[in-house]
Design a protein around this motif. Structure first.
Motif, short mmCIF file in Angstrom:
data_model
loop_
_atom_site.label_atom_id
_atom_site.label_comp_id
_atom_site.label_asym_id
_atom_site.label_seq_id
_atom_site.Cartn_x
_atom_site.Cartn_y
_atom_site.Cartn_z
N VAL A 1 -34.33 29.64 -34.79
CA VAL A 1 -34.40 30.77 -33.87
C VAL A 1 -34.97 30.28 -32.49
O VAL A 1 -33.67 31.41 -31.39
CB VAL A 1 -35.25 31.84 -34.19
N VAL A 2 -35.60 29.76 -32.48
CA VAL A 2 -35.88 29.09 -30.89
C VAL A 2 -34.81 28.24 -30.35
O VAL A 2 -34.39 28.21 -29.59
CB VAL A 2 -37.20 28.43 -30.49
N ARG A 3 -34.20 27.64 -31.38
CA ARG A 3 -33.13 26.80 -30.68
C ARG A 3 -31.81 27.61 -30.47
O ARG A 3 -31.43 27.29 -29.30
CB ARG A 3 -32.18 26.03 -31.78
N ARG A 4 -31.61 28.45 -31.20
CA ARG A 4 -30.28 29.38 -31.39
C ARG A 4 -30.69 30.08 -30.01
O ARG A 4 -29.20 29.98 -28.96
CB ARG A 4 -30.28 29.99 -31.85
N ALA A 5 -31.78 30.65 -28.85
CA ALA A 5 -32.15 31.25 -28.23
C ALA A 5 -31.86 30.34 -26.76
O ALA A 5 -31.03 30.73 -25.79
CB ALA A 5 -33.16 32.38 -28.10
N GLY A 6 -32.35 29.45 -26.93
CA GLY A 6 -32.37 28.06 -26.19
C GLY A 6 -33.51 28.86 -25.34
O GLY A 6 -34.08 29.29 -25.09
N GLU A 7 -33.88 27.64 -24.57
CA GLU A 7 -35.03 28.00 -23.30
C GLU A 7 -35.28 29.23 -22.14
O GLU A 7 -36.03 29.50 -22.20
CB GLU A 7 -35.84 26.57 -22.35
N GLY A 8 -33.87 29.23 -21.74
CA GLY A 8 -33.39 30.10 -21.07
C GLY A 8 -33.50 31.85 -21.58
O GLY A 8 -33.60 32.63 -20.75
N GLN A 9 -33.81 31.37 -23.25
CA GLN A 9 -33.49 32.96 -23.38
C GLN A 9 -35.01 33.39 -24.98
O GLN A 9 -34.50 33.86 -25.67
CB GLN A 9 -32.32 33.01 -23.93
N LEU A 10 -35.92 33.07 -24.11
CA LEU A 10 -37.11 33.06 -25.30
C LEU A 10 -37.66 34.34 -25.43
O LEU A 10 -38.24 34.81 -26.23
CB LEU A 10 -38.32 31.70 -24.34
N LEU A 11 -37.30 35.04 -24.49
CA LEU A 11 -37.75 36.61 -24.66
C LEU A 11 -37.16 37.23 -25.85
O LEU A 11 -36.91 37.61 -26.60
CB LEU A 11 -36.56 37.33 -23.41
N LEU A 12 -35.74 36.36 -26.49
CA LEU A 12 -35.04 36.74 -27.75
C LEU A 12 -36.02 36.08 -28.86
O LEU A 12 -36.01 37.42 -30.31
CB LEU A 12 -33.52 35.97 -28.03
N VAL A 13 -36.24 35.40 -28.56
CA VAL A 13 -37.54 34.92 -29.35
C VAL A 13 -38.76 35.81 -29.79
O VAL A 13 -39.23 36.61 -30.25
CB VAL A 13 -38.46 33.44 -29.10
N GLU A 14 -39.74 36.55 -28.21
CA GLU A 14 -40.28 37.47 -28.31
C GLU A 14 -39.94 38.67 -28.96
O GLU A 14 -40.26 39.40 -30.35
CB GLU A 14 -40.49 37.90 -26.97
N ASP A 15 -38.51 38.87 -28.87
CA ASP A 15 -37.97 39.95 -29.77
C ASP A 15 -37.94 40.27 -31.03
O ASP A 15 -38.36 40.88 -32.05
CB ASP A 15 -36.41 40.89 -29.19
N PHE A 16 -37.43 38.67 -30.95
CA PHE A 16 -37.29 38.17 -33.38
C PHE A 16 -38.75 38.08 -33.54
O PHE A 16 -38.61 39.21 -34.32
CB PHE A 16 -36.95 37.00 -33.05
N LEU A 17 -39.86 38.23 -33.31
CA LEU A 17 -41.35 38.29 -33.62
C LEU A 17 -41.38 39.87 -33.75
O LEU A 17 -42.04 39.79 -34.32
CB LEU A 17 -42.25 37.28 -32.83
N ALA A 18 -41.25 40.77 -32.57
CA ALA A 18 -40.80 41.54 -32.76
C ALA A 18 -40.54 42.53 -33.70
O ALA A 18 -41.81 42.98 -34.61
CB ALA A 18 -40.86 42.60 -31.53
N ARG A 19 -39.59 42.24 -34.07
CA ARG A 19 -39.38 42.92 -35.03
C ARG A 19 -39.49 42.40 -36.72
O ARG A 19 -39.06 43.73 -37.41
CB ARG A 19 -37.60 42.71 -35.37
N GLU A 20 -39.80 41.42 -36.54
CA GLU A 20 -40.77 40.94 -38.29
C GLU A 20 -41.90 41.90 -37.77
O GLU A 20 -41.94 41.31 -39.31
CB GLU A 20 -40.58 38.97 -38.22
N GLY A 21 -42.52 41.54 -36.53
CA GLY A 21 -43.53 42.20 -37.49
C GLY A 21 -44.17 41.42 -37.57
O GLY A 21 -45.89 41.50 -38.04
N GLY A 22 -44.23 39.81 -37.72
CA GLY A 22 -45.31 38.92 -38.25
C GLY A 22 -46.08 38.89 -37.86
O GLY A 22 -47.87 38.85 -38.18
#
Ligand SMILES: [Fe+2]
Ligand SMILES: [Fe+2]
Length: 165
Positions: free
Chosen positions: A141-162
């Motif tokens: 997920v981090v690789r797909r998002a890229g360093e400039g788009q880490l907010l997407l990773v934040e969204d992913f973790l929020a959705r996962e609820g993990g």
């Protein structure tokens, strides 16, 4: 004592490595915290807590087995990680290494016909599968998002609820 001195020594070494992993995850969590990425931070603070729990599980096992707990010096964490990808890649490598260490403990337990330790280690075998697979997924997920788009990773973790456990 129902386990060998050699086995107790090997488990004590593993206790040091689990505490070391806990420190490494705190270091990674603060890296994300400093960058305003609270969910990634929280994810790694929780990993740090889990590593401490792993260490304590081994501590309790040694006490139950009548062996002496002798926690070794713990190496300090790497504090120079620059990117999210580096942080997560290091974490994945760490989990893969720990998996091998757990397997090596099982090899020793089998060699010594130590059924008690073999049984106790089964929990860690399952736990490592979970940790390696979830870290591998986070790295993708981090690789797909890229360093400039880490907010997407934040969204992913929020959705996962993990990270809300
Ligand atoms: Fe662990
Ligand atoms: Fe772990």
């Amino acid at each position: 004592m129902i386990i060998s001195a050699k086995m107790a020594k090997a488990i004590n070494e593993q206790i040091g490595r689990e505490f070391g992993a806990s420190l490494q995850y705190v270091a990674i969590a603060t890296h994300f915290d400093n960058q305003g990425l609270p969910r990634l931070a929280k994810h790694f603070y929780r990993q740090a807590d889990e590593e401490r729990e792993h260490a304590m599980r081994f501590v309790k096992y040694l006490v139950d087995a009548g062996a002496k707990v002798a926690i070794p010096s713990v190496d300090g964490p790497t504090n120079t990680l620059a990117t999210a990808e580096e942080c997560v890649r290091l974490s994945l490598e760490w989990e893969e290494t720990v998996t091998k260490q757990i397997h090596a403990l099982i090899d020793l337990a089998i060699k010594e016909s130590d059924y008690t330790t073999q049984q106790a280690l089964q929990w860690f075998v399952e736990e490592q599968l979970e940790e390696v697979s979830s870290m591998d997924r986070l790295l993708s997920v981090v690789r797909r998002a890229g360093e400039g788009q880490l907010l997407l990773v934040e969204d992913f973790l929020a959705r996962e609820g993990g990270d809300e456990k």
